[in-house]
Design a protein around this motif. Sequence first.
Motif, PDB file in Angstrom:
ATOM      1  N   VAL A   1      -6.321   6.542 -10.221  1.00  0.00           N
ATOM      2  CA  VAL A   1      -4.891   5.804  -9.894  1.00  0.00           C
ATOM      3  C   VAL A   1      -4.419   4.954 -10.925  1.00  0.00           C
ATOM      4  O   VAL A   1      -3.064   5.146 -11.451  1.00  0.00           O
ATOM      5  CB  VAL A   1      -5.175   4.741  -8.637  1.00  0.00           C
ATOM      6  CG1 VAL A   1      -3.889   3.941  -8.391  1.00  0.00           C
ATOM      7  CG2 VAL A   1      -5.688   5.585  -7.423  1.00  0.00           C
ATOM      8  N   LYS A   2      -5.300   4.110 -11.842  1.00  0.00           N
ATOM      9  CA  LYS A   2      -4.614   3.450 -12.864  1.00  0.00           C
ATOM     10  C   LYS A   2      -4.335   4.199 -14.135  1.00  0.00           C
ATOM     11  O   LYS A   2      -3.203   4.060 -14.697  1.00  0.00           O
ATOM     12  CB  LYS A   2      -5.926   2.415 -13.244  1.00  0.00           C
ATOM     13  CG  LYS A   2      -6.065   1.233 -12.186  1.00  0.00           C
ATOM     14  CD  LYS A   2      -6.839   0.403 -12.666  1.00  0.00           C
ATOM     15  CE  LYS A   2      -7.137  -0.785 -11.570  1.00  0.00           C
ATOM     16  NZ  LYS A   2      -7.918  -1.870 -12.162  1.00  0.00           N
ATOM     17  N   THR A   3      -4.859   5.221 -14.403  1.00  0.00           N
ATOM     18  CA  THR A   3      -4.508   5.906 -15.873  1.00  0.00           C
ATOM     19  C   THR A   3      -3.989   7.364 -15.439  1.00  0.00           C
ATOM     20  O   THR A   3      -3.500   7.945 -16.443  1.00  0.00           O
ATOM     21  CB  THR A   3      -6.126   6.256 -16.592  1.00  0.00           C
ATOM     22  OG1 THR A   3      -6.835   6.938 -15.752  1.00  0.00           O
ATOM     23  CG2 THR A   3      -6.845   4.668 -16.652  1.00  0.00           C
ATOM     24  N   GLU A   4      -4.006   7.707 -14.278  1.00  0.00           N
ATOM     25  CA  GLU A   4      -3.526   9.017 -13.804  1.00  0.00           C
ATOM     26  C   GLU A   4      -4.341  10.205 -14.459  1.00  0.00           C
ATOM     27  O   GLU A   4      -3.531  11.213 -14.639  1.00  0.00           O
ATOM     28  CB  GLU A   4      -2.023   9.144 -14.121  1.00  0.00           C
ATOM     29  CG  GLU A   4      -1.108   8.197 -13.526  1.00  0.00           C
ATOM     30  CD  GLU A   4       0.261   8.596 -13.477  1.00  0.00           C
ATOM     31  OE1 GLU A   4       0.442   9.230 -14.241  1.00  0.00           O
ATOM     32  OE2 GLU A   4       0.742   7.811 -12.579  1.00  0.00           O
TER      33      GLU A   4
ATOM     34  N   VAL B   1     -10.359   4.868  -2.082  1.00  0.00           N
ATOM     35  CA  VAL B   1      -9.280   3.569  -2.683  1.00  0.00           C
ATOM     36  C   VAL B   1     -10.547   2.818  -3.336  1.00  0.00           C
ATOM     37  O   VAL B   1     -10.049   2.518  -4.615  1.00  0.00           O
ATOM     38  CB  VAL B   1      -8.902   2.899  -1.579  1.00  0.00           C
ATOM     39  CG1 VAL B   1      -8.289   1.585  -1.955  1.00  0.00           C
ATOM     40  CG2 VAL B   1      -7.816   4.043  -0.543  1.00  0.00           C
ATOM     41  N   ASP B   2     -11.720   2.389  -2.942  1.00  0.00           N
ATOM     42  CA  ASP B   2     -12.582   1.734  -3.512  1.00  0.00           C
ATOM     43  C   ASP B   2     -13.002   2.131  -4.889  1.00  0.00           C
ATOM     44  O   ASP B   2     -13.153   1.434  -5.958  1.00  0.00           O
ATOM     45  CB  ASP B   2     -13.710   1.553  -2.705  1.00  0.00           C
ATOM     46  CG  ASP B   2     -13.517   0.601  -1.503  1.00  0.00           C
ATOM     47  OD1 ASP B   2     -12.470  -0.093  -1.455  1.00  0.00           O
ATOM     48  OD2 ASP B   2     -14.572   0.576  -0.569  1.00  0.00           O
ATOM     49  N   ALA B   3     -12.907   3.680  -4.990  1.00  0.00           N
ATOM     50  CA  ALA B   3     -13.417   4.152  -6.506  1.00  0.00           C
ATOM     51  C   ALA B   3     -12.235   4.165  -7.446  1.00  0.00           C
ATOM     52  O   ALA B   3     -12.345   4.549  -8.492  1.00  0.00           O
ATOM     53  CB  ALA B   3     -13.692   5.370  -6.066  1.00  0.00           C
ATOM     54  N   GLY B   4     -11.001   3.984  -6.821  1.00  0.00           N
ATOM     55  CA  GLY B   4      -9.844   3.892  -7.943  1.00  0.00           C
ATOM     56  C   GLY B   4      -9.366   5.453  -7.899  1.00  0.00           C
ATOM     57  O   GLY B   4      -8.695   5.664  -8.873  1.00  0.00           O
TER      58      GLY B   4
END
Length: 227
Positions: free
Chosen positions: A179-182, A137-140
């Motif tokens: 998570v953000k860019t997939e 989670v912290d690393a995204g």
Amino acid sequence: MNRSRALPAAVVSLTAATALLLTGCGGGGDDKDSGKDKIAGADEGGKKSSSPSAKKSEEPAIDRPDMKLPSDVDVVFEKTSLPDADQAAAAKDAENFVTAIRHGIVKQDPEDAAYKFYSEYQGPAFKYAKDLIKKNVDAGYTVTGEQKFSGTKVDVVKDKKSAVVSFCSDATKFFSKEVKTEKVHRTQPSVKDFASWEILMTASDSNKGLWRAKQAQVRDGAEECRS
């Protein structure tokens, strides 16, 4: 990003060697076990319990947490036939513990209820699961793809309250995903994708039929798991 660190198959360094899972770990079945009882005689496992089918029918249904994974994540456990009801139950909940970690990662929730349900509260396995989810989670990062598990073995100790469940995992088709860019971080298959697992499970006294993870030993780069 190094995939072996981003994925749930990362190595967990416990204070004891793998052998302690068989000889020196707490063996109580309480949900918040103090860990003072010693497990001994794991080589005496595999004895058949009387009337396993009758035993199962007497146990109330367990209200288990939902662990639905997204369509792009598949955790596959090879079907195995175990001669003993306790062995089968311990193995199934060891699988559930592993799946729960992935569930926490895809949900991006270090406080996810699933891994808490399938591990002893604040025990080494509980902390391992929480730490691994939090690091992702912290690393995204989340995960995507298929991870396979095979070669399940179970050693149930003579008191029928503790068991060591072992299996191999194959993450050659399992990847980290931003998570953000997939964006999916694909890597070439290597021995680093294979891991050897040993999970110490204890039977719950308050929830009959439920087994929870107490300790987890995961070793990456397991050549013996490479087919």
